[in-house]
Design an enzyme around this catalytic site. Structure first.
Site, PDB file in Angstrom:
ATOM      1  N   SER A 103      96.223  22.262   3.632  1.00 54.42           N
ATOM      2  CA  SER A 103      96.790  22.193   5.032  1.00 54.42           C
ATOM      3  C   SER A 103      96.557  23.483   5.846  1.00 54.42           C
ATOM      4  CB  SER A 103      98.250  22.074   5.066  1.00 54.42           C
ATOM      5  OG  SER A 103      98.874  22.225   6.291  1.00 54.42           O
ATOM      6  N   GLN A 115     101.322   9.731   9.986  1.00 58.48           N
ATOM      7  CA  GLN A 115     100.161   9.734  11.196  1.00 58.48           C
ATOM      8  C   GLN A 115      99.247   8.699  11.038  1.00 58.48           C
ATOM      9  OE1 GLN A 115      98.614  13.434  13.210  1.00 58.48           O
ATOM     10  NE2 GLN A 115      97.120  13.134  11.584  1.00 58.48           N
ATOM     11  N   GLY A 140      93.484  11.940   7.087  1.00 56.53           N
ATOM     12  CA  GLY A 140      93.840  12.063   5.725  1.00 56.53           C
ATOM     13  C   GLY A 140      95.283  11.495   5.444  1.00 56.53           C
ATOM     14  N   GLY A 161      90.067  19.521   2.909  1.00 55.61           N
ATOM     15  CA  GLY A 161      90.728  18.244   3.502  1.00 55.61           C
ATOM     16  C   GLY A 161      89.906  17.596   4.612  1.00 55.61           C
ATOM     17  N   HIS A 162      89.623  18.470   5.724  1.00 55.14           N
ATOM     18  CA  HIS A 162      88.971  18.147   6.825  1.00 55.14           C
ATOM     19  C   HIS A 162      87.379  17.956   6.471  1.00 55.14           C
ATOM     20  CE1 HIS A 162      91.885  21.061   8.888  1.00 55.14           C
ATOM     21  NE2 HIS A 162      92.083  19.812   9.610  1.00 55.14           N
ATOM     22  N   GLY A 174      91.380  22.220  14.094  1.00 56.23           N
ATOM     23  CA  GLY A 174      90.488  23.241  13.571  1.00 56.23           C
ATOM     24  C   GLY A 174      91.129  24.119  12.396  1.00 56.23           C
TER      25      GLY A 174
HETATM   26  O1  PAF Z   1      96.047  15.758  11.990  1.00 56.33           O
HETATM   27  C1  PAF Z   1      95.954  16.348  12.747  1.00 56.33           C
HETATM   28  O2  PAF Z   1      94.955  17.631  12.756  1.00 56.33           O
HETATM   29  C2  PAF Z   1      96.225  15.961  14.405  1.00 56.33           C
HETATM   30  O3  PAF Z   1      97.441  15.629  14.429  1.00 56.33           O
HETATM   31  C3  PAF Z   1      95.306  15.183  15.107  1.00 56.33           C
HETATM   32  C4  PAF Z   1      95.162  13.902  14.362  1.00 56.33           C
HETATM   33  C5  PAF Z   1      94.046  16.069  15.399  1.00 56.33           C
HETATM   34  C6  PAF Z   1      95.956  14.950  16.731  1.00 56.33           C
HETATM   35  O4  PAF Z   1      95.767  16.280  17.278  1.00 56.33           O
END
Ligand code: PAF
Length: 281
Positions: free
Chosen positions: A185, A153, A147, A36-37, A31
């Site tokens: 971020s 990750q 991303g 970026g999202h 959230g």
């Molecule tokens: O990148 C993120 O926001 C988190 O690490 C994710 C992938 C949603 C997992 O909680």
């Protein structure tokens, strides 16, 4: 746009979508959405019939002294932004449903989670892979979007998907930056104005190191020292790590002979920011 909290309700919705033969694109988030999202949502929208975004601040990926309790949230703003990008459903589960009392099961990818951020944040990636695996089981996406800013990750999740034979394609999208180069971020919110300005040193350090590689420098130790010194010129920057690793196994390299990931984590006051640059040689 639908907003679902309940797990059974989500499964029911997913069953309906699948039964109509529609493909699902999935963007997992914690959230407090930024550009970026939204770029991930847009990419998902381009290919999928049905786009799901999850919003869940996942407790298991935060260490004891980290910012779980303070993590920024803005569900109302997030809903508006996601709807504008054509998201079909926001899944917004509760902690008690994702981790009910007596919860005992975790997913752990080894080795590549022990370096870079994994070395500074020992429980982090186990929490990430656990929640992402659970979300994949619930949402059953055809494709999931992450991303490049969180390069480690993305790699860890790809490895989990490969090793556990999960039926989902992982798409990694480019880092989205502010005009001055600072990577977007949710944690940028923690920065005081003076720290936000100082944070420009991260991307300029990455670019300067890339220039040196382009100019022929191949000694990774020389480059690590250069990056460290560059960051040290900024009194507000407190680096956690500065690394040059191979792009697949994230192992430290001595000599640069192929593509490398320049990766760093730097604290500015309360905020710990990460960034990276993939350099092909
Ligand atoms: O990148 C993120 O926001 C988190 O690490 C994710 C992938 C949603 C997992 O909680």
């Amino acid at each position: 746009m639908n907003l679902i909290r309940d797990l059974a309700e989500l499964k029911n919705e997913v069953r309906g979508v699948k039964s109509e033969g529609q493909s699902i694109g999935f963007v997992p988030t914690m959230g407090f959405l930024h550009e970026g999202h939204l770029s991930l949502l847009r990419e998902a929208r381009r290919k999928a019939d049905y786009v799901v975004m999850s919003i869940f601040v996942n407790p298991t990926q935060f260490g004891r002294d980290e910012d779980y309790e303070d993590y920024p949230q803005d569900l109302e703003g997030d809903q508006k932004k996601a709807a504008e990008e054509g998201c079909d459903l926001i899944f917004f589960p509760e902690k008690k449903d994702m981790y009910p009392p007596g919860y005992l099961t975790y997913v752990n990818v080894e080795e590549i989670t022990e370096v870079l951020c994994g070395a500074c944040r020992p429980v982090h990636f186990r929490g990430v892979t656990t929640i992402v695996a659970k979300l994949f089981n619930l949402v059953e996406p055809d494709r999931a979007y992450f991303g490049q800013k969180d390069a480690q990750q993305a790699l860890v999740i790809k490895k989990m998907v490969e090793d556990l034979n999960m039926n989902v394609e992982i798409i990694v999208c480019p880092t989205v930056r502010e005009e001055d180069g600072v990577a977007m971020s949710s944690r940028n919110k923690y920065l005081q104005p003076v720290e936000r300005k100082a944070a420009q040193i991260i991307y300029s350090t990455l670019l300067a190191a890339r220039e040196k590689i382009i100019a022929g420098e191949r000694n990774a130790e020389v480059l690590r020292k250069f990056m460290w010194q560059n960051l040290s010129q900024e009194p507000l920057a407190d680096p956690d790590y500065v690394e040059i690793v191979d792009e697949k196994k994230l192992q430290r390299v001595d000599q640069i002979q192929g593509p490398v990931l320049l990766a760093l984590a730097v604290k500015f006051g309360q905020a710990r920011l990460i960034d990276n640059l993939l350099v092909e040689v």
